[in-house]
Design a protein around this motif. Structure first.
Motif, short mmCIF file in Angstrom:
data_model
loop_
_atom_site.label_atom_id
_atom_site.label_comp_id
_atom_site.label_asym_id
_atom_site.label_seq_id
_atom_site.Cartn_x
_atom_site.Cartn_y
_atom_site.Cartn_z
N GLY A 169 1.13 -1.38 0.20
CA GLY A 169 0.17 0.22 0.10
C GLY A 169 1.02 1.16 -0.06
N THR A 170 0.30 2.40 0.36
CA THR A 170 0.73 3.88 0.01
C THR A 170 -0.09 4.12 0.19
OG1 THR A 170 -0.79 4.70 -2.34
CG2 THR A 170 0.96 3.02 -2.77
N ALA A 171 0.05 6.04 0.34
CA ALA A 171 -0.46 6.82 1.38
C ALA A 171 -1.80 7.31 0.03
CB ALA A 171 0.04 8.41 1.05
N ASP A 172 -2.42 6.64 -0.59
CA ASP A 172 -2.83 6.68 -1.29
C ASP A 172 -5.10 6.12 -0.61
OD1 ASP A 172 -5.73 6.23 -2.78
OD2 ASP A 172 -4.68 6.31 -5.06
N PHE A 174 -0.76 9.88 12.24
CA PHE A 174 -0.22 11.68 12.06
C PHE A 174 -0.19 11.60 10.45
CE2 PHE A 174 0.32 10.57 16.46
CZ PHE A 174 -0.04 11.89 16.60
N ARG A 175 -0.46 12.14 9.43
CA ARG A 175 -0.16 11.75 7.69
C ARG A 175 0.35 13.32 7.63
NH1 ARG A 175 -3.52 8.36 5.55
NH2 ARG A 175 -5.62 7.65 6.97
N PHE A 176 1.55 13.08 6.85
CA PHE A 176 2.64 14.15 6.69
C PHE A 176 2.74 14.37 5.10
CE2 PHE A 176 4.75 11.28 9.72
CZ PHE A 176 3.61 11.47 10.89
N HIS A 177 2.84 15.52 5.46
CA HIS A 177 3.08 16.26 3.57
C HIS A 177 4.15 17.49 3.20
CE1 HIS A 177 -1.14 14.19 2.73
NE2 HIS A 177 -1.06 15.53 4.06
N MET A 178 4.82 17.15 2.44
CA MET A 178 5.84 18.02 1.60
C MET A 178 5.76 18.73 1.27
SD MET A 178 8.88 15.03 1.95
CE MET A 178 10.00 16.19 0.88
N ASP A 179 6.18 20.69 0.90
CA ASP A 179 6.16 21.60 0.38
C ASP A 179 6.79 21.09 -0.82
OD1 ASP A 179 3.90 22.53 1.51
OD2 ASP A 179 5.03 23.56 2.29
N HIS A 180 8.04 21.31 -0.35
CA HIS A 180 9.21 20.35 -1.82
C HIS A 180 9.81 19.40 -1.53
CE1 HIS A 180 8.63 24.82 -2.31
NE2 HIS A 180 8.94 25.16 -0.42
N LYS A 181 10.16 18.72 -2.85
CA LYS A 181 11.06 17.80 -2.83
C LYS A 181 12.30 18.01 -2.27
CE LYS A 181 8.63 15.89 -6.59
NZ LYS A 181 8.78 14.92 -8.22
N GLY A 182 12.50 16.13 -1.66
CA GLY A 182 13.96 16.55 -1.15
C GLY A 182 15.22 16.87 -2.11
N GLN A 204 13.21 11.00 -1.89
CA GLN A 204 13.06 12.16 -1.01
C GLN A 204 12.23 13.44 -1.59
OE1 GLN A 204 16.94 13.62 0.23
NE2 GLN A 204 16.51 13.52 2.29
N ASP A 205 10.83 12.19 -3.02
CA ASP A 205 9.84 13.58 -3.58
C ASP A 205 8.71 13.16 -2.20
OD1 ASP A 205 9.30 9.56 -2.42
OD2 ASP A 205 8.06 9.79 -4.39
N SER A 206 8.42 12.49 -1.24
CA SER A 206 7.55 12.68 0.45
C SER A 206 7.85 12.00 1.42
CB SER A 206 5.92 12.38 -0.29
OG SER A 206 6.37 10.28 -0.51
N PRO A 207 7.65 12.73 2.39
CA PRO A 207 7.63 11.99 3.63
C PRO A 207 8.16 10.13 3.76
CG PRO A 207 6.36 13.72 3.75
CD PRO A 207 6.13 13.23 2.30
N HIS A 208 9.04 10.12 4.57
CA HIS A 208 9.08 8.19 4.56
C HIS A 208 9.74 8.29 5.86
CE1 HIS A 208 8.23 7.33 0.31
NE2 HIS A 208 8.92 8.73 -0.21
N PRO A 209 8.35 8.19 6.69
CA PRO A 209 9.07 7.31 8.04
C PRO A 209 9.30 6.07 7.87
CG PRO A 209 6.95 8.49 8.11
CD PRO A 209 7.34 8.76 7.07
N HIS A 210 10.51 6.00 8.70
CA HIS A 210 11.65 4.31 8.60
C HIS A 210 11.05 4.01 9.79
CE1 HIS A 210 13.58 1.56 6.42
NE2 HIS A 210 13.67 1.95 5.50
#
Length: 413
Positions: free
Chosen positions: A78-81, A153-161, A166-172
């Protein structure tokens, strides 16, 4: 939930040097083929004693509650979708290591790591880091069939890394501090350490200010170190006690973090602030590899600690061709800085995870691409990793750089 000095030492995996390696031990491993495996180590013989088709399409991580003898498996599918999902499954464990499913529930996608924590009354919960799902979620324990999450807790990024990864937040990962009062989650995509205080009343997580990690580092996994000395304080905000949390703030605490993308290891001084959160100050950055340079394409993966010794697995360095490496580092008692001690053979490709047994004399290495579990000896006097004790093929090998092959291994301890 105050931990005594003795309990802290036990948590860190310290053991008497006089104890002998167990004659028989149990392990569990997951494979991205959709199976969870039970393994038995008898002396120098490692064997497969059971396997179970379970834990969704991509079993990724195992967390064991030794008090209740319940094993939890996170599914990385699965993904953030929201139309996709992963899963969390709980199993009772029989004396022979066989697993029996108790309950399962859908989760946010991409669950790659989990940790069990408690409130002030000893009630338990589990937190999950969702890599592709860009989230951290929690569930009440014991897990109920089709249980909803407690928090998400869902995360978003305004700018890519710095890199496409690092296209989106990735808690590991999610890991617990020595007092049991805080959870920390390294976010590989956002270059952050996300910090949560734990309510003593109901186990709710409360977001603290996140800590920035150097741009392009890609924090993956970390560990706390503590000297074990205690001082009772309370969390407060504007002079008012919050969450009714009273915890034991250790006299000296540090976080040691490995960064997948930057190929570095960082150390942070930790202060328990009266605001009710953690204050982190970076004290060191080094490359945990011989010569101070990570080979091209190589990345740090897992970090573990026993006392003042740290161990980091290195994926795809081919340091012992055709195998990859484990590195051992020393911690300075003077200022907490770490230095490379030596490099040893991982006896396989892509050591995604590894686990040190409670006695501190054996290390189980999970080589993802080789799909092997390797048991190596650890010298409890020097801390050095030694020769291979046992080896077992667990499922089919995977292609390097893909989500194939062995995904995790833990001891039944």
């Amino acid at each position: 939930m105050r931990l005594s000095h003795a309990s802290l030492l036990a948590t860190l995996g310290l053991a008497s040097a006089a104890s002998k390696p167990p004659h028989s031990a149990r392990l569990w491993a997951t494979h991205y083929n959709g199976h969870v495996y039970t393994l038995t180590l008898d002396g120098e013989h490692l064997s497969l004693t059971d396997k179970l088709k379970t834990c969704g399409k991509m079993p990724s991580w195992l967390t064991y509650d030794s008090e209740t003898r319940v094993l939890y498996c996170s599914d990385e599918d699965g993904t953030a979708d929201p139309s996709t999902h992963g899963s969390l499954t709980a199993y009772s464990t029989a004396p022979n290591g066989k697993l029996h499913e108790i309950a399962s529930t859908k989760t946010i996608g991409g669950g790659v790591n989990s940790a069990i924590y408690e409130n002030g009354d000893g009630e338990k919960y589990i937190a999950i880091a969702h890599y592709e799902g860009s989230a951290v979620s929690t569930y009440d324990l014991p897990l109920k069939e089709n249980a909803p999450y407690k928090q998400a807790f869902r995360f978003h990024m305004d700018h890519k890394g710095a890199v496409p990864q690092q296209d989106s937040p990735h808690p590991h990962e999610v890991f617990l501090d020595p007092t049991g009062s805080f959870l920390v989650s390294p976010d590989l995509g956002a270059d952050l350490l996300r910090i949560y205080s734990i309510s003593a009343d109901d186990g709710h997580l409360h977001e603290c200010p996140a800590v920035n990690v150097t741009f392009g580092s890609g924090p993956r996994h970390g560990v706390f170190w503590t000297d074990g000395t205690n001082e009772t304080i309370q969390t407060a905000e504007n002079g008012q006690i919050t969450h009714q949390r009273q915890f034991a703030a250790v006299g000296k605490t540090m976080i040691y973090l490995v960064n997948e993308i930057g190929g570095t290891m960082m150390s942070f001084d930790v202060a328990y602030a009266r605001s009710g959160c953690l204050d982190l100050q970076k004290t060191q950055t080094l490359v945990p590899y011989t010569g101070g340079k990570m080979p091209k394409g190589a990345t740090p993966a897992e970090i573990r600690m026993v006392g003042d010794m740290f161990y980091v697995s290195i994926r795809s360095d081919q340091g012992f061709k055709p195998s990859d490496s484990m590195v051992t580092l020393n911690r300075s008692p003077k200022n907490g800085s770490v230095s490379l001690r030596n490099k040893s053979d991982a006896y396989g490709k892509v050591p995604r995870t590894f686990a040190i047994n409670r006695a501190g004399d054996l290390v189980a290495i999970g080589n993802q691409a080789s799909a092997t579990v390797i048991i190596v000896r650890r010298d409890r006097e020097t801390g050095d990793l030694g020769n291979k004790v046992a080896e077992l093929q667990v499922g089919q090998p995977g292609k390097v750089g893909t989500a194939e092959g062995l995904s995790s291994v833990i001891w039944e301890e």
